[in-house]
Motif scaffolding. Structure first.
Motif, PDB file in Angstrom:
ATOM      1  N   LEU A 111       5.522  -9.245   2.213  1.00  0.00           N
ATOM      2  CA  LEU A 111       4.116  -9.140   1.802  1.00  0.00           C
ATOM      3  C   LEU A 111       3.902  -7.751   1.193  1.00  0.00           C
ATOM      4  O   LEU A 111       3.529  -6.811   1.883  1.00  0.00           O
ATOM      5  CB  LEU A 111       3.184  -9.356   3.000  1.00  0.00           C
ATOM      6  N   PRO A 112       4.162  -7.598  -0.115  1.00  0.00           N
ATOM      7  CA  PRO A 112       4.089  -6.265  -0.749  1.00  0.00           C
ATOM      8  C   PRO A 112       2.717  -5.608  -0.656  1.00  0.00           C
ATOM      9  O   PRO A 112       2.603  -4.401  -0.865  1.00  0.00           O
ATOM     10  CB  PRO A 112       4.462  -6.556  -2.209  1.00  0.00           C
ATOM     11  N   SER A 113       1.675  -6.354  -0.341  1.00  0.00           N
ATOM     12  CA  SER A 113       0.327  -5.782  -0.251  1.00  0.00           C
ATOM     13  C   SER A 113      -0.029  -5.292   1.151  1.00  0.00           C
ATOM     14  O   SER A 113      -1.192  -4.993   1.426  1.00  0.00           O
ATOM     15  CB  SER A 113      -0.713  -6.821  -0.700  1.00  0.00           C
ATOM     16  N   LEU A 114       0.978  -5.190   2.040  1.00  0.00           N
ATOM     17  CA  LEU A 114       0.712  -4.810   3.434  1.00  0.00           C
ATOM     18  C   LEU A 114       0.536  -3.288   3.521  1.00  0.00           C
ATOM     19  O   LEU A 114       1.463  -2.522   3.789  1.00  0.00           O
ATOM     20  CB  LEU A 114       1.859  -5.283   4.333  1.00  0.00           C
ATOM     21  N   THR A 115      -0.694  -2.854   3.293  1.00  0.00           N
ATOM     22  CA  THR A 115      -1.014  -1.428   3.126  1.00  0.00           C
ATOM     23  C   THR A 115      -0.599  -0.584   4.321  1.00  0.00           C
ATOM     24  O   THR A 115       0.019   0.481   4.169  1.00  0.00           O
ATOM     25  CB  THR A 115      -2.530  -1.276   2.883  1.00  0.00           C
ATOM     26  N   GLU A 116      -0.941  -1.021   5.532  1.00  0.00           N
ATOM     27  CA  GLU A 116      -0.659  -0.192   6.703  1.00  0.00           C
ATOM     28  C   GLU A 116       0.838  -0.011   6.905  1.00  0.00           C
ATOM     29  O   GLU A 116       1.285   1.056   7.346  1.00  0.00           O
ATOM     30  CB  GLU A 116      -1.301  -0.782   7.959  1.00  0.00           C
ATOM     31  N   ALA A 117       1.640  -1.017   6.575  1.00  0.00           N
ATOM     32  CA  ALA A 117       3.096  -0.878   6.713  1.00  0.00           C
ATOM     33  C   ALA A 117       3.622   0.173   5.737  1.00  0.00           C
ATOM     34  O   ALA A 117       4.495   0.982   6.086  1.00  0.00           O
ATOM     35  CB  ALA A 117       3.785  -2.219   6.477  1.00  0.00           C
ATOM     36  N   TRP A 118       3.106   0.192   4.503  1.00  0.00           N
ATOM     37  CA  TRP A 118       3.506   1.220   3.544  1.00  0.00           C
ATOM     38  C   TRP A 118       3.133   2.606   4.071  1.00  0.00           C
ATOM     39  O   TRP A 118       3.928   3.554   3.977  1.00  0.00           O
ATOM     40  CB  TRP A 118       2.822   0.997   2.195  1.00  0.00           C
ATOM     41  N   PHE A 119       1.911   2.712   4.635  1.00  0.00           N
ATOM     42  CA  PHE A 119       1.463   4.006   5.147  1.00  0.00           C
ATOM     43  C   PHE A 119       2.341   4.484   6.295  1.00  0.00           C
ATOM     44  O   PHE A 119       2.779   5.636   6.326  1.00  0.00           O
ATOM     45  CB  PHE A 119       0.006   3.912   5.613  1.00  0.00           C
ATOM     46  N   ARG A 120       2.615   3.595   7.237  1.00  0.00           N
ATOM     47  CA  ARG A 120       3.429   3.977   8.395  1.00  0.00           C
ATOM     48  C   ARG A 120       4.856   4.339   7.973  1.00  0.00           C
ATOM     49  O   ARG A 120       5.448   5.288   8.491  1.00  0.00           O
ATOM     50  CB  ARG A 120       3.438   2.848   9.427  1.00  0.00           C
ATOM     51  N   ALA A 121       5.404   3.584   7.034  1.00  0.00           N
ATOM     52  CA  ALA A 121       6.752   3.900   6.549  1.00  0.00           C
ATOM     53  C   ALA A 121       6.764   5.266   5.874  1.00  0.00           C
ATOM     54  O   ALA A 121       7.688   6.065   6.074  1.00  0.00           O
ATOM     55  CB  ALA A 121       7.221   2.816   5.576  1.00  0.00           C
ATOM     56  N   GLY A 122       5.718   5.560   5.101  1.00  0.00           N
ATOM     57  CA  GLY A 122       5.630   6.867   4.455  1.00  0.00           C
ATOM     58  C   GLY A 122       5.613   7.999   5.458  1.00  0.00           C
ATOM     59  O   GLY A 122       6.290   9.024   5.281  1.00  0.00           O
ATOM     60  N   THR A 144      -2.109  -0.628  -2.923  1.00  0.00           N
ATOM     61  CA  THR A 144      -2.354  -1.954  -2.345  1.00  0.00           C
ATOM     62  C   THR A 144      -3.654  -2.024  -1.557  1.00  0.00           C
ATOM     63  O   THR A 144      -4.142  -3.114  -1.270  1.00  0.00           O
ATOM     64  CB  THR A 144      -1.195  -2.367  -1.417  1.00  0.00           C
ATOM     65  N   GLY A 145      -4.207  -0.866  -1.197  1.00  0.00           N
ATOM     66  CA  GLY A 145      -5.431  -0.884  -0.390  1.00  0.00           C
ATOM     67  C   GLY A 145      -6.431   0.141  -0.871  1.00  0.00           C
ATOM     68  O   GLY A 145      -6.862   1.014  -0.114  1.00  0.00           O
ATOM     69  N   ARG A 146      -6.788   0.062  -2.142  1.00  0.00           N
ATOM     70  CA  ARG A 146      -7.601   1.105  -2.771  1.00  0.00           C
ATOM     71  C   ARG A 146      -8.886   1.395  -2.014  1.00  0.00           C
ATOM     72  O   ARG A 146      -9.299   2.536  -1.903  1.00  0.00           O
ATOM     73  CB  ARG A 146      -7.948   0.701  -4.210  1.00  0.00           C
ATOM     74  N   ARG A 147      -9.543   0.375  -1.514  1.00  0.00           N
ATOM     75  CA  ARG A 147     -10.839   0.569  -0.855  1.00  0.00           C
ATOM     76  C   ARG A 147     -10.729   0.574   0.661  1.00  0.00           C
ATOM     77  O   ARG A 147     -11.739   0.667   1.356  1.00  0.00           O
ATOM     78  CB  ARG A 147     -11.824  -0.535  -1.274  1.00  0.00           C
ATOM     79  N   THR A 148      -9.513   0.459   1.186  1.00  0.00           N
ATOM     80  CA  THR A 148      -9.343   0.427   2.642  1.00  0.00           C
ATOM     81  C   THR A 148      -9.073   1.837   3.167  1.00  0.00           C
ATOM     82  O   THR A 148      -8.666   2.735   2.429  1.00  0.00           O
ATOM     83  CB  THR A 148      -8.155  -0.470   3.037  1.00  0.00           C
ATOM     84  N   SER A 149      -9.266   1.999   4.460  1.00  0.00           N
ATOM     85  CA  SER A 149      -9.035   3.313   5.057  1.00  0.00           C
ATOM     86  C   SER A 149      -7.562   3.710   4.990  1.00  0.00           C
ATOM     87  O   SER A 149      -7.233   4.861   4.681  1.00  0.00           O
ATOM     88  CB  SER A 149      -9.516   3.325   6.508  1.00  0.00           C
ATOM     89  N   PHE A 150      -6.639   2.764   5.254  1.00  0.00           N
ATOM     90  CA  PHE A 150      -5.217   3.123   5.192  1.00  0.00           C
ATOM     91  C   PHE A 150      -4.796   3.429   3.759  1.00  0.00           C
ATOM     92  O   PHE A 150      -3.947   4.290   3.526  1.00  0.00           O
ATOM     93  CB  PHE A 150      -4.345   2.015   5.788  1.00  0.00           C
ATOM     94  N   GLY A 151      -5.399   2.757   2.787  1.00  0.00           N
ATOM     95  CA  GLY A 151      -5.105   3.070   1.396  1.00  0.00           C
ATOM     96  C   GLY A 151      -5.543   4.484   1.046  1.00  0.00           C
ATOM     97  O   GLY A 151      -4.814   5.247   0.392  1.00  0.00           O
ATOM     98  N   ARG A 152      -6.734   4.862   1.494  1.00  0.00           N
ATOM     99  CA  ARG A 152      -7.227   6.207   1.199  1.00  0.00           C
ATOM    100  C   ARG A 152      -6.462   7.266   1.993  1.00  0.00           C
ATOM    101  O   ARG A 152      -6.217   8.379   1.494  1.00  0.00           O
ATOM    102  CB  ARG A 152      -8.724   6.275   1.499  1.00  0.00           C
ATOM    103  N   LEU A 153      -6.077   6.928   3.215  1.00  0.00           N
ATOM    104  CA  LEU A 153      -5.237   7.852   3.980  1.00  0.00           C
ATOM    105  C   LEU A 153      -3.897   8.068   3.269  1.00  0.00           C
ATOM    106  O   LEU A 153      -3.385   9.188   3.220  1.00  0.00           O
ATOM    107  CB  LEU A 153      -4.996   7.316   5.394  1.00  0.00           C
TER     108      LEU A 153
END
Length: 557
Positions: A111-122, A144-153
């Motif tokens: 699921l390439p749009s899984l924003t929190e997984a990208w953030f945690r991996a980073g 993948t999460g432009r308007r979400t908190s994890f995207g902004r983080l």
């Protein structure tokens, strides 16, 4: 919580799942575990039940049980994205960074749009020193999460790594308007502000973090380092001591909290209480990660044997002619940040901070063919330095652990300057004992292990001192620098081949962001209160007492 999709599931499973759902909806995951476990035994091939059991165990901190159930879930259903994601979280909490990254990688492939997984991996790859990869992960989170908190983080974390702190601050402030109870946002904003020297604003952010999310009690560590704790900070020490009892507090948060209490107790003059908590923090670290002292000693022996005078003498024919690098090395807490602040005040110098380049290349060097390796490493390193400061005459790299690779660095760059920072062994060790280092860093923070590490470090430095040219390997004693700054600073600037500049006498005015634990100290004029700090702790030094007369710089003899 999902009902089993398996029509052949035993009828007894249905009431068990209903009971588990009731507990989960009531916020009582601990009570959901037993019915979920019974359901999993009755219907062992159902991946959803295994996932929900793993999630309940994860919620209450039963990490090995969570991992076992989630691994069963993905074994049954290899495309179960959420189970991979939760497995990554459980492995990350347990300290298995490699396993967590593999799980996040699988989740994002599914699921390439899984924003929190990208953030945690980073966040994980950044702690391993893979800066470019970390930025890539954070950018994917942002995309993948432009308007979400994890995207902004994610966007803010990428900007911070790129030293674009003001832009990161704006992103975080906009995020916190939309999500005013996001504790991670306040914590990251506090870090950004403290790096910029805005300590009172940072302190308010850390206070907000722990108020919203008691499980982030480790943020007290950053809070108390914004300035000295005084008797006017009513109740802070008691507040932190109470936070130790927070149910389910992760080991990393607990370690940082002990260090925070120790720092506050020291500021208030209670050195017995301070050492009690510094020792407790070290005990937590030992429980979470071991350090192989014998393997480290073997590495030192191999480095000494491999970096012969004959190899060093061939540096001019093997290495680059470029004189850009200024390496600032030494034990952590020996004054490396202060020296970088001094040097980078010069208008012809760019500051690189702590670059992980040579730590990554060092082991490869021991396996590779010399000539090919050196030319590629030199070109790659210059690329890193030029990206930091394209027009600077010199660029600093203050990774302390480059003391391991000083011989390699000299052979790759025979015109580079290596500045070795020295400080009285016991003061250095005590400061290490009081500082948080990420658990992925293989480094002891106390006891006999730290004493042994220190002596191996001294053994290697003695070798570098004997084989490296004296005009390329210069040594700066913290005690000399703080007692009479100007002559030492003039010697440093001259050694770097730079014309004298008065700004180097005012390192506290350096506007650059400081990312090391010395954020507050580096914003103060050069001071001597850290010299012979160990005397305050003399009755409680334990194994570190062996360093009291060990490795004292000549200036103190």
């Amino acid at each position: 919580m999902s009902q089993s999709p398996n029509p052949s599931a035993p009828q007894q499973v249905v009431p068990l799942l209903a009971l588990a759902t009731q507990f989960l909806r009531a916020g009582r995951p601990a009570e959901a575990i037993a019915p979920l476990r019974d359901a999993a035994m009755l219907d062992p091939s159902n991946p959803i039940i295994q996932h929900d059991l793993g999630l309940a165990c994860l919620d209450v901190g039963r990490l090995p049980d969570a991992i076992e159930a989630l691994q069963r879930a993905v074994a049954i259903e290899p495309r179960y994205t959420d189970a991979y994601f939760r497995l990554g979280i459980a492995l990350e909490k347990l300290g298995d960074i490699g396993g967590a990254l593999a799980a996040y990688d699988r989740a994002t492939k599914l699921l390439p749009s899984l924003t929190e997984a990208w953030f945690r991996a980073g966040a994980l790859v950044y702690t391993l020193g893979h800066v470019g990869e970390a930025i890539g992960c954070f950018r994917r989170a942002a995309a993948t999460g432009r308007r979400t908190s994890f995207g902004r983080l994610g966007e803010a974390r990428a900007l911070v790594i790129e030293d674009r702190n003001q832009e990161a601050e704006q992103v975080l402030r906009e995020m916190l308007v939309a999500d005013p109870r996001n504790a991670m946002g306040y914590d990251l904003l506090g870090s950004v502000l403290s790096e910029l020297g805005r300590f009172e604003e940072a302190r308010a952010c850390f206070e907000r973090t722990v108020a919203i999310a008691p499980m982030l009690a480790g943020s007290y560590y950053d809070l108390v380092r914004c300035r000295p704790v005084t008797s006017g900070d009513k109740g802070l020490l008691q507040e932190m001591q109470s936070a130790l009892a927070t149910p389910g507090l992760e080991l990393g948060q607990c370690q940082r909290l002990h260090l925070a209490i120790g720092k506050a107790a020291e500021d208030l003059g209670d050195y017995a209480l301070a050492m009690q908590h510094f020792d407790a923090a070290d005990a937590v670290r030992r429980g979470a990660a071991s350090f192989d002292s014998a393997a480290f000693s073997d590495l030192i022996g191999r480095l000494i044997a491999g970096c012969t005078p004959e190899l060093i003498a061939r540096a001019s024919e093997l290495g680059s002619r470029d004189a850009t690098p200024v390496l600032i090395i030494g034990m952590p807490r020996s004054g490396t940040t202060l020296v970088e602040q001094i040097v980078s005040m010069h208008p012809e110098v760019g500051a690189g901070g702590e670059l992980n380049f040579w730590n990554e290349r060092g082991s490869a060097w021991q396996r590779a063919g010399e000539d090919t390796f050196l030319s590629k490493a030199a070109a790659d390193y210059l690329g890193v330095l030029r990206a930091i400061a394209p027009t600077a005459a010199r660029v600093t790299d203050k990774m302390p652990f480059n003391f391991l690779w000083a011989g390699l660095i000299h052979v790759a760059f025979p015109r580079a300057i290596i500045i070795h920072c020295r400080r009285a062994a016991i003061d250095t060790a005590l400061s290490i004992h009081q500082t948080h280092f990420h658990p992925s860093m293989p480094f002891p923070t106390g006891g006999a292990e730290l004493v042994a590490y220190f002596r191996d470090y001294q053994r290697l430095i003695d070798h570098w001192r004997s084989v490296l040219p004296a005009d390329r390997f210069i040594e700066v004693d913290y005690e000399d620098l703080t007692r009479a700054p100007e002559p030492v600073i003039r010697r440093i600037v001259a050694a770097c081949g730079l014309a004298w500049h008065e700004a180097c006498l005012r390192p506290e005015s350096n506007p650059r962001a400081v990312k090391t634990p010395s954020k507050w100290q580096t914003r103060q004029p050069i001071y001597r209160t850290s010299v012979e700090r160990w005397r305050r702790y003399e009755p409680w030094l334990g194994p570190l007492r062996a360093l009291v007369d060990d490795g004292v710089p000549p200036s103190l003899l």
